[in-house]
Design an enzyme around this catalytic site. Sequence first.
Site, PDB file in Angstrom:
ATOM      1  N   HIS A 282      51.816  55.373  43.890  1.00 31.13           N
ATOM      2  CA  HIS A 282      52.320  56.142  45.041  1.00 31.13           C
ATOM      3  C   HIS A 282      52.927  57.458  44.498  1.00 31.13           C
ATOM      4  O   HIS A 282      54.133  57.655  44.526  1.00 31.13           O
ATOM      5  CB  HIS A 282      53.371  55.318  45.784  1.00 31.13           C
ATOM      6  CG  HIS A 282      53.674  55.800  47.173  1.00 31.13           C
ATOM      7  ND1 HIS A 282      53.065  56.897  47.754  1.00 31.13           N
ATOM      8  CD2 HIS A 282      54.548  55.330  48.106  1.00 31.13           C
ATOM      9  CE1 HIS A 282      53.549  57.075  48.978  1.00 31.13           C
ATOM     10  NE2 HIS A 282      54.442  56.149  49.223  1.00 31.13           N
TER      11      HIS A 282
ATOM     12  N   ARG B 241      60.336  63.875  50.774  1.00 27.22           N
ATOM     13  CA  ARG B 241      58.899  63.657  50.909  1.00 27.22           C
ATOM     14  C   ARG B 241      58.228  64.889  51.514  1.00 27.22           C
ATOM     15  O   ARG B 241      57.115  65.254  51.151  1.00 27.22           O
ATOM     16  CB  ARG B 241      58.620  62.425  51.795  1.00 27.22           C
ATOM     17  CG  ARG B 241      58.992  61.078  51.173  1.00 27.22           C
ATOM     18  CD  ARG B 241      58.150  60.760  49.949  1.00 27.22           C
ATOM     19  NE  ARG B 241      56.734  60.902  50.226  1.00 27.22           N
ATOM     20  CZ  ARG B 241      55.959  59.942  50.724  1.00 27.22           C
ATOM     21  NH1 ARG B 241      56.449  58.740  50.953  1.00 27.22           N
ATOM     22  NH2 ARG B 241      54.673  60.165  50.960  1.00 27.22           N
TER      23      ARG B 241
ATOM     24  N   ARG C 163      45.610  57.046  52.282  1.00 25.09           N
ATOM     25  CA  ARG C 163      46.418  55.842  52.045  1.00 25.09           C
ATOM     26  C   ARG C 163      45.470  54.666  52.169  1.00 25.09           C
ATOM     27  O   ARG C 163      44.902  54.429  53.243  1.00 25.09           O
ATOM     28  CB  ARG C 163      47.552  55.744  53.066  1.00 25.09           C
ATOM     29  CG  ARG C 163      48.213  54.384  53.082  1.00 25.09           C
ATOM     30  CD  ARG C 163      49.523  54.359  53.797  1.00 25.09           C
ATOM     31  NE  ARG C 163      50.540  55.023  53.006  1.00 25.09           N
ATOM     32  CZ  ARG C 163      51.851  54.892  53.188  1.00 25.09           C
ATOM     33  NH1 ARG C 163      52.307  54.092  54.136  1.00 25.09           N
ATOM     34  NH2 ARG C 163      52.711  55.533  52.433  1.00 25.09           N
TER      35      ARG C 163
ATOM     36  N   CYS D 146      62.147  53.759  48.508  1.00 22.21           N
ATOM     37  CA  CYS D 146      61.139  54.609  49.154  1.00 22.21           C
ATOM     38  C   CYS D 146      61.119  54.423  50.660  1.00 22.21           C
ATOM     39  O   CYS D 146      60.650  55.299  51.379  1.00 22.21           O
ATOM     40  CB  CYS D 146      59.763  54.322  48.561  1.00 22.21           C
ATOM     41  SG  CYS D 146      59.202  52.625  48.803  1.00 22.21           S
TER      42      CYS D 146
ATOM     43  N   GLN E  94      55.426  59.681  46.543  1.00 20.14           N
ATOM     44  CA  GLN E  94      56.765  59.106  46.645  1.00 20.14           C
ATOM     45  C   GLN E  94      57.598  59.459  45.417  1.00 20.14           C
ATOM     46  O   GLN E  94      58.774  59.817  45.511  1.00 20.14           O
ATOM     47  CB  GLN E  94      56.668  57.575  46.777  1.00 20.14           C
ATOM     48  CG  GLN E  94      58.014  56.904  46.884  1.00 20.14           C
ATOM     49  CD  GLN E  94      58.736  57.328  48.142  1.00 20.14           C
ATOM     50  OE1 GLN E  94      58.172  57.271  49.237  1.00 20.14           O
ATOM     51  NE2 GLN E  94      59.991  57.757  48.037  1.00 20.14           N
TER      52      GLN E  94
ATOM     53  N   ASP F 203      62.363  48.324  46.059  1.00 20.13           N
ATOM     54  CA  ASP F 203      61.323  48.450  47.089  1.00 20.13           C
ATOM     55  C   ASP F 203      61.138  47.057  47.688  1.00 20.13           C
ATOM     56  O   ASP F 203      61.641  46.059  47.148  1.00 20.13           O
ATOM     57  CB  ASP F 203      60.026  48.975  46.440  1.00 20.13           C
ATOM     58  CG  ASP F 203      58.923  49.275  47.451  1.00 20.13           C
ATOM     59  OD1 ASP F 203      59.210  49.328  48.666  1.00 20.13           O
ATOM     60  OD2 ASP F 203      57.765  49.467  47.024  1.00 20.13           O
TER      61      ASP F 203
HETATM   62  N1   CP Z   1      57.793  55.635  51.593  1.00 18.43           N
HETATM   63  C1   CP Z   1      56.669  55.614  52.312  1.00 18.43           C
HETATM   64  O1   CP Z   1      55.572  55.883  51.828  1.00 18.43           O
HETATM   65  O2   CP Z   1      56.895  55.312  53.627  1.00 18.43           O
HETATM   66  P1   CP Z   1      55.793  55.100  54.750  1.00 18.43           P
HETATM   67  O3   CP Z   1      55.085  53.812  54.457  1.00 18.43           O
HETATM   68  O4   CP Z   1      56.559  55.064  56.028  1.00 18.43           O
HETATM   69  O5   CP Z   1      54.834  56.260  54.703  1.00 18.43           O
HETATM   70  N1  NVA Z   2      55.311  49.049  47.911  1.00 17.68           N
HETATM   71  C1  NVA Z   2      55.284  49.376  49.310  1.00 17.68           C
HETATM   72  C2  NVA Z   2      55.606  50.808  49.524  1.00 17.68           C
HETATM   73  C3  NVA Z   2      55.679  51.254  50.948  1.00 17.68           C
HETATM   74  C4  NVA Z   2      55.937  52.705  51.099  1.00 17.68           C
HETATM   75  C5  NVA Z   2      53.916  49.048  49.872  1.00 17.68           C
HETATM   76  O1  NVA Z   2      52.915  49.299  49.199  1.00 17.68           O
HETATM   77  O2  NVA Z   2      53.845  48.528  50.990  1.00 17.68           O
END
Ligand code: CP
Ligand code: NVA
Length: 304
Positions: A126, A285, A99, A257, A129, A217
Amino acid sequence: MNLISISDLSKDDILRLLESAETFRVRRGGHGQPLLGKSLAMIFEKPSTRTRVSLEVAAAELGAHPLYLSASELQLGRGETVADTARVLSRYVHGITARVYSHNTVVQLAQHASVPVVNALSDWEHPLQILADLQTMRQRFCKLEGLRLAWVGDGNNVCNSLILASAILGMEITVASPPGYQPKAQIIEQAKRLGGLPSMVEEPADAARGADVLVTDTWVSMGDEAEEAERLRVFGKYQVNAALMGRAADGAIALHCLPAHRGQEITDEVMDGPQSAVFDEAENRMHTSKAVMAWLMGEKRSGD
Ligand code: CP
Ligand code: NVA
């Protein structure tokens, strides 16, 4: 094989992964441990609840050993290169998830690792997701092709992956975003090359009308915090609320998400209402992560 973009997967790959995820869901507790003796490195430059926990539990239940690696505690945080980190981790583990802030970081990891690398969220996509979102839609509608999706809000990383998935799977998608926050032309062009025809509108109601699935989101993604005040001002009307759900098709569902900012991009009424599928989506997930890991890190991988 890596999973950096959802577009790394063909329609058949996605459908196979969703079948596998559904099997892992139904057989939880009795599906065996195909990854026994293997290890998974999970690099996190940003916070996470769902991704971290679902990957960690999925790996453990498949028999693999998950290692949570905060980027700031790795030598990466003191200047070791991404390439060298990828090379070294590949000597120990059988898969890497990452990440990251910059999409280029996960691309570089994949270029230099000799084990599969999975994007666990970047500023551009992502994919994990979206696999969970697709599993949720299939559970609710028993099909994907022909579904009408509406994205309401920021044209961000999650939106990008959803647009590409829609193109791959033959779903219609309309994105309602404020000017300046629409998905980038590069994603729209890529979706068109994949056979999709995403529509862009400004009014949430125009996207929601007749939609089967409303997706939203946060207005302020991780990394966008410096723009928070401006974003809260610009995104005010991009909210999935009962009135917007009322414009959707009968039987429509709402996806997010998570984490949700209740009262901003989605209301309590929708989140906790009968049309919400957000907690199934969160659960999925884990099942989809098992499917991805079993495919990429397992002994028998089709396409090898
Ligand atoms: N949806 C998602 O990726 O959540 P987190 O940021 O909690 O991992
Ligand atoms: N768009 C959001 C998704 C979090 C899971 C971010 O990148 O923070």
